[in-house]
Design an enzyme around this catalytic site. Sequence first.
Site, PDB file in Angstrom:
ATOM      1  N   TYR A   1      -2.241  -1.618  10.872  1.00  0.00           N
ATOM      2  CA  TYR A   1      -2.488  -2.139   9.516  1.00  0.00           C
ATOM      3  C   TYR A   1      -1.317  -1.774   8.595  1.00  0.00           C
ATOM      4  CZ  TYR A   1      -3.935  -1.984   4.652  1.00  0.00           C
ATOM      5  OH  TYR A   1      -3.950  -2.111   3.282  1.00  0.00           O
TER       6      TYR A   1
ATOM      7  N   LYS B   1       1.885  -4.010   6.461  1.00  0.00           N
ATOM      8  CA  LYS B   1       2.317  -3.920   5.049  1.00  0.00           C
ATOM      9  C   LYS B   1       3.829  -3.691   4.979  1.00  0.00           C
ATOM     10  CE  LYS B   1      -1.609  -4.624   3.235  1.00  0.00           C
ATOM     11  NZ  LYS B   1      -1.831  -5.916   2.619  1.00  0.00           N
TER      12      LYS B   1
ATOM     13  N   SER C   1       0.838  -1.201   0.000  1.00  0.00           N
ATOM     14  CA  SER C   1       0.000   0.000   0.000  1.00  0.00           C
ATOM     15  C   SER C   1       0.871   1.248   0.000  1.00  0.00           C
ATOM     16  CB  SER C   1      -0.859  -0.024   1.268  1.00  0.00           C
ATOM     17  OG  SER C   1      -1.469   1.224   1.476  1.00  0.00           O
TER      18      SER C   1
HETATM   19  P1  NAD Z   1     -10.922  -7.418   0.868  1.00  0.00           P
HETATM   20  O1  NAD Z   1     -11.148  -7.495   2.339  1.00  0.00           O
HETATM   21  O2  NAD Z   1     -12.089  -7.197  -0.009  1.00  0.00           O
HETATM   22  O3  NAD Z   1     -10.170  -8.755   0.382  1.00  0.00           O
HETATM   23  C1  NAD Z   1      -9.315  -9.497   1.208  1.00  0.00           C
HETATM   24  C2  NAD Z   1      -9.770 -10.949   1.156  1.00  0.00           C
HETATM   25  O4  NAD Z   1      -8.919 -11.743   1.968  1.00  0.00           O
HETATM   26  C3  NAD Z   1     -11.194 -11.113   1.693  1.00  0.00           C
HETATM   27  O5  NAD Z   1     -11.973 -11.814   0.745  1.00  0.00           O
HETATM   28  C4  NAD Z   1     -11.014 -11.926   2.989  1.00  0.00           C
HETATM   29  O6  NAD Z   1     -12.103 -12.793   3.229  1.00  0.00           O
HETATM   30  C5  NAD Z   1      -9.705 -12.667   2.704  1.00  0.00           C
HETATM   31  N1  NAD Z   1      -8.917 -13.013   3.891  1.00  0.00           N
HETATM   32  C6  NAD Z   1      -8.553 -12.204   4.913  1.00  0.00           C
HETATM   33  N2  NAD Z   1      -7.814 -12.894   5.802  1.00  0.00           N
HETATM   34  C7  NAD Z   1      -7.690 -14.157   5.322  1.00  0.00           C
HETATM   35  C8  NAD Z   1      -7.037 -15.329   5.786  1.00  0.00           C
HETATM   36  N3  NAD Z   1      -6.357 -15.346   6.947  1.00  0.00           N
HETATM   37  N4  NAD Z   1      -7.102 -16.445   5.031  1.00  0.00           N
HETATM   38  C9  NAD Z   1      -7.785 -16.455   3.862  1.00  0.00           C
HETATM   39  N5  NAD Z   1      -8.435 -15.386   3.378  1.00  0.00           N
HETATM   40  C10 NAD Z   1      -8.373 -14.248   4.094  1.00  0.00           C
HETATM   41  O7  NAD Z   1      -9.800  -6.312   0.605  1.00  0.00           O
HETATM   42  P2  NAD Z   1      -9.296  -5.677  -0.763  1.00  0.00           P
HETATM   43  O8  NAD Z   1      -9.700  -4.256  -0.770  1.00  0.00           O
HETATM   44  O9  NAD Z   1      -9.643  -6.550  -1.891  1.00  0.00           O
HETATM   45  O10 NAD Z   1      -7.741  -5.703  -0.501  1.00  0.00           O
HETATM   46  C11 NAD Z   1      -6.919  -6.778  -0.934  1.00  0.00           C
HETATM   47  C12 NAD Z   1      -5.507  -6.556  -0.423  1.00  0.00           C
HETATM   48  O11 NAD Z   1      -5.025  -5.300  -0.899  1.00  0.00           O
HETATM   49  C13 NAD Z   1      -5.385  -6.511   1.098  1.00  0.00           C
HETATM   50  O12 NAD Z   1      -4.184  -7.136   1.481  1.00  0.00           O
HETATM   51  C14 NAD Z   1      -5.329  -5.017   1.384  1.00  0.00           C
HETATM   52  O13 NAD Z   1      -4.653  -4.749   2.585  1.00  0.00           O
HETATM   53  C15 NAD Z   1      -4.546  -4.520   0.184  1.00  0.00           C
HETATM   54  N6  NAD Z   1      -4.795  -3.100  -0.093  1.00  0.00           N
HETATM   55  C16 NAD Z   1      -6.083  -2.666  -0.266  1.00  0.00           C
HETATM   56  C17 NAD Z   1      -6.322  -1.319  -0.502  1.00  0.00           C
HETATM   57  C18 NAD Z   1      -7.738  -0.810  -0.676  1.00  0.00           C
HETATM   58  O14 NAD Z   1      -7.937   0.407  -0.645  1.00  0.00           O
HETATM   59  N7  NAD Z   1      -8.755  -1.660  -0.875  1.00  0.00           N
HETATM   60  C19 NAD Z   1      -5.252  -0.421  -0.572  1.00  0.00           C
HETATM   61  C20 NAD Z   1      -3.949  -0.898  -0.407  1.00  0.00           C
HETATM   62  C21 NAD Z   1      -3.739  -2.252  -0.169  1.00  0.00           C
HETATM   63  C1  UD1 Z   2      -6.915   4.767   3.820  1.00  0.00           C
HETATM   64  C2  UD1 Z   2      -5.882   4.331   4.807  1.00  0.00           C
HETATM   65  C3  UD1 Z   2      -4.781   3.583   4.082  1.00  0.00           C
HETATM   66  C4  UD1 Z   2      -5.371   2.412   3.315  1.00  0.00           C
HETATM   67  C5  UD1 Z   2      -6.461   2.919   2.381  1.00  0.00           C
HETATM   68  C6  UD1 Z   2      -7.175   1.792   1.699  1.00  0.00           C
HETATM   69  C7  UD1 Z   2      -5.953   5.949   6.659  1.00  0.00           C
HETATM   70  C8  UD1 Z   2      -5.225   7.037   7.349  1.00  0.00           C
HETATM   71  N1  UD1 Z   2      -5.354   5.482   5.535  1.00  0.00           N
HETATM   72  O1  UD1 Z   2      -6.300   5.650   2.888  1.00  0.00           O
HETATM   73  O2  UD1 Z   2      -3.833   3.089   5.014  1.00  0.00           O
HETATM   74  O3  UD1 Z   2      -4.359   1.733   2.550  1.00  0.00           O
HETATM   75  O4  UD1 Z   2      -7.431   3.665   3.123  1.00  0.00           O
HETATM   76  O5  UD1 Z   2      -7.911   1.031   2.600  1.00  0.00           O
HETATM   77  O6  UD1 Z   2      -7.007   5.505   7.081  1.00  0.00           O
HETATM   78  N2  UD1 Z   2     -12.500  11.023   3.628  1.00  0.00           N
HETATM   79  C9  UD1 Z   2     -13.496  11.867   4.046  1.00  0.00           C
HETATM   80  N3  UD1 Z   2     -14.629  11.314   4.565  1.00  0.00           N
HETATM   81  C10 UD1 Z   2     -14.812   9.965   4.687  1.00  0.00           C
HETATM   82  C11 UD1 Z   2     -13.769   9.097   4.244  1.00  0.00           C
HETATM   83  C12 UD1 Z   2     -12.619   9.668   3.729  1.00  0.00           C
HETATM   84  O7  UD1 Z   2     -13.372  13.086   3.963  1.00  0.00           O
HETATM   85  O8  UD1 Z   2     -15.849   9.525   5.189  1.00  0.00           O
HETATM   86  C13 UD1 Z   2     -11.276  11.612   3.029  1.00  0.00           C
HETATM   87  C14 UD1 Z   2      -9.991  11.296   3.778  1.00  0.00           C
HETATM   88  O9  UD1 Z   2      -9.731  12.244   4.768  1.00  0.00           O
HETATM   89  C15 UD1 Z   2      -8.962  11.296   2.622  1.00  0.00           C
HETATM   90  C16 UD1 Z   2      -9.769  10.818   1.413  1.00  0.00           C
HETATM   91  O10 UD1 Z   2     -11.138  11.043   1.743  1.00  0.00           O
HETATM   92  O11 UD1 Z   2      -8.544  12.620   2.363  1.00  0.00           O
HETATM   93  C17 UD1 Z   2      -9.572   9.342   1.110  1.00  0.00           C
HETATM   94  O12 UD1 Z   2      -9.800   8.596   2.302  1.00  0.00           O
HETATM   95  P1  UD1 Z   2      -9.834   6.996   2.315  1.00  0.00           P
HETATM   96  O13 UD1 Z   2     -10.724   6.512   1.235  1.00  0.00           O
HETATM   97  O14 UD1 Z   2     -10.142   6.561   3.712  1.00  0.00           O
HETATM   98  O15 UD1 Z   2      -8.349   6.586   1.906  1.00  0.00           O
HETATM   99  P2  UD1 Z   2      -6.944   7.024   2.565  1.00  0.00           P
HETATM  100  O16 UD1 Z   2      -7.124   7.777   3.808  1.00  0.00           O
HETATM  101  O17 UD1 Z   2      -6.122   7.649   1.491  1.00  0.00           O
END
Ligand code: NAD
Ligand code: UD1
Length: 338
Positions: A149, A153, A124
Site C-alpha cells: 500500500y 503512494k 500519506s
Molecule cells: P476510502 O476507502 O473511504 O475512500 C476511497 C474511495 O475510493 C472509496 O469510496 C472507494 O469506493 C473508491 N475507490 C477505490 N478504488 C476505486 C476505483 N478503482 N475506481 C473508483 N473508485 C474507487 O478511503 P479514505 O480514508 O477516504 O482515503 C482516501 C485516500 O486517502 C486514499 O487514496 C487513501 O489511500 C489516502 N489516505 C488515507 C489515509 C487514512 O488514514 N484514511 C491516510 C493517508 C492517505
Molecule cells: C496506518 C498505516 C499507514 C496508513 C494509515 C492510514 C501501518 C503500519 N500504517 O498508520 O500506512 O497511511 O494507517 O490508513 O499500518 N494501534 C493500536 N491498536 C489498534 C490499532 C492501532 O494500538 O487496534 C496503534 C498503532 O500501533 C499506532 C497507532 O495506534 O501506534 C495508530 O495506528 P493506525 O490508526 O493503524 O495508524 P498508523 O499505523 O499510523
Amino acid sequence: MSVLVTGGAGYIGSHTCVELLNSGIDVVIVDNFCNCKKSSIDRIKALTNKAFTYYECDIRDYDGMDEIFKKESIDSVIHFAGLKAVGESVYKPLEYFDNNINGTLVLLDVMRNNGCKKIVFSSSATVYGMNNISPLTEDMKVGGVTNPYGRTKLMIEEIMQDLYVSDKEWSICLLRYFNPIGAHKSGTMGEDPNGIPNNLMPYITQVAIGKLDHLGVYGDDYDTHDGTGVRDYIHVVDLALGHVKAVEKVASGTGLNIYNLGTGKGYSVLDVVKAFEKASGVKIKYEILDRRPGDIATCYSDPSKALKELGWKAERDIEEMCEDSWRWQSQNPNGYPD
Ligand code: NAD
Ligand code: UD1
C-alpha cells in the site's frame, strides 16, 4: 470552478466534497463504491443542499472516464480513489498495484487527452518510511516503505514528479496526510470501515459502542512518554479544508508542490484512549499486545509549509476529534445504511 473528485463517496472524499460545495466550488464525483455506500452521497446532498453529479465508474475504465470528461467541464481533479488497507495489501499486492497505480495512470492519461492538467493527490506520511525523525518535513528523503500500500503512494508520487518533468503545463499538489480521524459535526458523515477496523479510532469507537470487546494496544515499550506509539491525528474536516486550499493552489498556476497535512502534535495510543473516554464518558477496556510489525514509535508532521504556502492550518483539537468520532459512531452504530 468545477472539480472532479475520484473516491468522492469515501471517508475523506465525502468530507472534502462538503467543504468544496460550501466554498462555492462545483463537484463531480466518480466512485466505483468498492469501499463505501451510496448513501454517503445522499448525506453530502443533505448537508450542503447543493446539486452535484456523481458517476459510478472505475477509474481504470478509460472509456468510462473519457466520457465523463467529455460530458462535464472539469477544471481540476482531486484524486482520492484507491485501496488503503495496509494488511490486505500484503496479501493482495497485485490488486493494490492494479487499482492504485494502474488507476492513476489511466486517470492521468484521460486528463491529459482532455486538456485537464491540474491534480491534487492523496499521499500519506507513510512515504517517510521508518528512518526519518519527527517532526517530518517535506524535504526529507522518502522511501523504506514497509508494505505494498505504502509503495503505491510512493510510486504515484514519483510518477507525478516524472510527469511534471516531462510537461511543465501540469499543476500538481501531493498531500501527505498524517492520521485522519473525526467526523462531520452533524454526526451524519464519518468513517465506516468494512469488517474489523485496522486503524485506532474506529477500533476505539466500536469498543465504545459494544461491537468489539476491548482494544489491543500494539506495544507499550516504545521510546515515547508512556511507551505506546505516537501519531499526528488530524480532524477529517481540517483535512478536507486543506484540499480546498490545495485545489485553489493548483488552479492558480503550474508547478509540483508537496505538503504535509497534519497538526504538528503527537499523541500516544493511551493519550487518545483517555481523550476519547473524556469526550464520550465511556470507559475503553484495553490490553497491551506485542508491537505490530511495520509500526514506528513516533510520527508527526511539521505542517509549517502548508501554512506558509497554502494559508492552511489544522484548527480542531484532539477533544473535538474524539467528540465528533463518537457522535458519528453513536448515531450510526452500523455506519451508513445500504
Ligand atoms: P476510502 O476507502 O473511504 O475512500 C476511497 C474511495 O475510493 C472509496 O469510496 C472507494 O469506493 C473508491 N475507490 C477505490 N478504488 C476505486 C476505483 N478503482 N475506481 C473508483 N473508485 C474507487 O478511503 P479514505 O480514508 O477516504 O482515503 C482516501 C485516500 O486517502 C486514499 O487514496 C487513501 O489511500 C489516502 N489516505 C488515507 C489515509 C487514512 O488514514 N484514511 C491516510 C493517508 C492517505
Ligand atoms: C496506518 C498505516 C499507514 C496508513 C494509515 C492510514 C501501518 C503500519 N500504517 O498508520 O500506512 O497511511 O494507517 O490508513 O499500518 N494501534 C493500536 N491498536 C489498534 C490499532 C492501532 O494500538 O487496534 C496503534 C498503532 O500501533 C499506532 C497507532 O495506534 O501506534 C495508530 O495506528 P493506525 O490508526 O493503524 O495508524 P498508523 O499505523 O499510523
